[in-house]
Structures are given as structure tokens and as C-alpha cells.
Design an enzyme around this catalytic site. Structure first.
Site: not given
Lengths: 228, 228
Positions: A39-41, A106
């Protein structure tokens, strides 16, 4: 100026009426197996704030969003996706009929080369994951962009912010990039405020003070309206 | 029976009064760099439902939770963590003074061997991540468990559910394991219902019908109370 101030008391200027705006928000998730993912924050707060502000100013807004905890802003067409490739397909489908694209998401820029169909059992002490680059959606849009379309990107960096942001602006054929150092207090992921610098196509730039993301959303739209 | 039914109208039985219960919920996140992480799918709904139900029945509840979108149940002591190691430390600190542990979290069982201090730039077409096994919290608790403590685990699997669940029950010295096939419709991640099988230390098992996680939480506590 008086009319402007009056309007800001009565409600928002309808300066984006008849404009079709495509906004991306949140992070994406790339499955490793049915339970694990990369995942990407990204809380999605900045993208959702821009979507809300754009609707208030009369725009027709499509929001392509990764998983977030946020409620969809009223009046926005929401397309929920999970992976970067799903975001890419949704964005490319909407792009030809779009006036302004604001890519606040993002996305995860690498994904596992293979996704295991079943949960990987933790038998080994180490696990090697081979990741491959995801398609660069912003760059692809930059190549497709027509003269009547505007393309706005974000650069969330932890170091050498302006160098990377300026490169991204040029390489991806953007009209404006919103650069923020996500390590600064009062900026970045999950914060309700942000501190950004704006870099423009013509080489000029602007430093904005710390402000609420809702307020920043309107300032960004003010700048975008000045290009239209 | 009449008293029981009456109580179920008036409120919940206070059959967990003076019991200290430690519950874990949600998934954990293992940072790759400041923006990327490896995550585990888990909405946290099952663990939060058990925490709420245990408070209703008079227990003193500590909830150690990974990131979720859920509000903390009233009356519960919440300890928010992000990584599996942080969960481990919080759980080990509370364990000696705990009567019953219910581990409903789905932790990331591998973490990157190294965490990059700055955002990794996407210069290469591929990226190789070396992951190492995280500590097995449940197994560690199984080794520490005193005769007066109960340890309940969950097995979320996509295949060979009962085989893996039975192994886990034995290897980790559990008193009960709640096995669910997360690929079944009406079960698993983000669903408001669940379909589970209960396996007990003595070798017996029980299959429960599909039910709301809130209702299932009380059924699980009923079973646990029968051991106390």
C-alpha cells in the site's frame, strides 16, 4: 473586488461552471496474495477537499479514488478502485472528455510481478518479493494532453523536494505541480493541513503558508482558474 | 432459562465481570519506506465487535488495534499500533495481568528486512524486496500461558481451512480457534457477517451459521464463559 468579497460571503464563485474536472485521490493497493498487499500512505483528504471545492464552484467532478475512510462529497461522481492499473483504466476512460485533471492520488508505483491466488503460508524465514514498475499514469496523460486540457500533479517527497517536483513538472508535461514535503509537521498524510509550493509550467513558483486542506483546495482552484 | 431470557431483554448478562480481556484487531502495516508499506487486509470489525460485547458483559477490556476506520467502543482501553512488533510489545506488556486473550487481528507476518529512511525513487524497472518473518505473537503467548489464562486465536484462510486451523490450535497452545474461510461470500474482510467453525482444545468442534459479527461476538463469549 467588492463583488468578489460579496460572493465569498454569499457562497462560492461559480467560476468552474461547465468545466469537467477529473480528480484522483487516496493510495492504491497492489495484492501480494488474497490477504497481503503493498500500500501507499494517503488519507485522500487533499483530493476529496479539491473535489468538494470544485463542485461548490460549479464544476462537474469525477473522483477516482483508492480505499479511504472518507465520505464521498455530495454531487461528485465517485469511481472506487483498488490498484494503480484500475485507476489508470478509469482515468484514461474519462480523460478525453475532461477539461482539467488534478492527480492528488499517491499510487503504489511498484506491484508484485505475480499475485498468489491463495494465501502464502509462512513456512520460510524469508520471502523475496519481485516488484515491477506500475504504469506512470501522469506521464501517459501528459503525452495525450490536448492544448485545451490542463494537467495538475502532486509531488509528495521526503527529500530534495523542489528538484524532484521540477523534474516531474517537465517530464510529465504538467501545467502546475503541487509540491509538499510529507515529513514536515503540519503537512502530508492524514494531516488536516498542508504546506505546499506551487511550480508552474512557465518556470515561476509560489510558496503558500500552512493552511487547512479545504482552504488550500480553493486556492489551488483559484490558480487553475487563472489559466483557463 | 426464564432469568436468562429476561436478562437478554433488559441487557446483557454480566458474566465477564472482573475478567480482564485483551483483544487484538485490525491489520498491521510494515513500512518499506516513509510512504510505502506492506499491509494485511482486515477491517477490524470482528475484534471491535468482541471488544464491545465483552464490555457489555462487564469485562475490563484492552483493545490493541492496527489502523482501522472504526470508532473505539465506549469503555474500552484502546492501544493503537501500526507494526506487528508494536502489537507484540503492547500485548506482552498486558498479558501477565490478563485472564483471556482473543487475537482477532490479522497481522502482517513478514516485514521488509530494511526500511528505507527516505522515499525510494522509482528509477529501476524492478524492485526486489527481501522480507523476514515477523515474530509469532500467538505462539509466544501460548508458551507463556498460565493454567488460569485462556488463549483464543483466529485462522483466516483461503484454502485447507480446517487443516491449518487445527495445526494452529495445537502448535500455539490455544484453548479455542475461530476458523473462517475469507473467500466465502458473507464471511471475512470488511463483511458485516461471518461464517465460522470453532475448534476446541479437547478436539471437538462446532459449525456456526452465517451471522452478524456483533451477534457472533456474543456467541464466542458464551463459549469462552463456558470454559471459565
Amino acid at each position: 473586488v467588492i463583488v468578489d468579497r460579496l460572493l465569498s460571503y454569499l457562497g462560492h464563485k461559480k467560476d468552474l461552471q461547465q468545466k469537467k474536472i477529473l480528480i484522483t485521490a487516496g493510495g492504491t493497493r497492489e495484492p501480494i496474495d488474497p490477504v497481503r498487499y503493498i500500500g501507499n500512505r494517503s488519507s485522500g483528504k487533499m483530493g476529496y477537499a479539491i473535489a468538494k471545492a470544485a463542485v461548490e464552484r460549479g464544476a462537474e467532478v469525477t473522483l477516482v479514488t483508492g480505499p479511504t475512510v472518507l465520505a464521498a462529497p455530495v454531487g461528485v461522481k465517485v469511481i472506487a478502485i483498488e490498484t494503480t492499473e484500475q485507476m489508470r483504466l478509469a482515468v484514461l476512460a474519462a480523460f478525453p472528455d475532461t477539461d482539467i485533471v488534478i492527480k492528488a492520488a499517491a499510487v503504489a508505483d511498484y506491484r508484485p510481478t505475480e499475485t498468489a491466488p491463495q494465501k502464502i503460508k509462512k513456512t520460510d524465514d524469508t520471502l523475496t518479493l519481485i516488484l515491477q514498475k506500475n504504469p506512470d499514469i501522469l506521464k501517459e496523460l501528459g503525452g495525450l494532453k490536448k492544448p485545451n486540457q490542463l494537467l495538475i500533479g502532486f509531488a509528495a517527497e521526503t527529500h530534495e523536494l523542489l528538484t524532484y517536483a521540477r523534474q516531474k513538472l517537465v517530464q510529465k508535461n504538467l501545467d502546475m505541480i503541487v509540491a509538499n514535503d510529507v515529513t514536515a509537521p503540519g503537512a502530508g498524510f492524514n494531516s488536516d493541513t498542508n504546506i505546499v509550493k506551487l511550480l508552474y509550467r512557465n518556470g515561476s513558483s509560489e510558496e503558500l503558508p500552512q493552511m487547512e486542506k479545504d482552504k488550500l483546495a480553493h486556492v489551488l482552484l483559484d490558480r487553475i482558474c487563472s489559466f483557463v
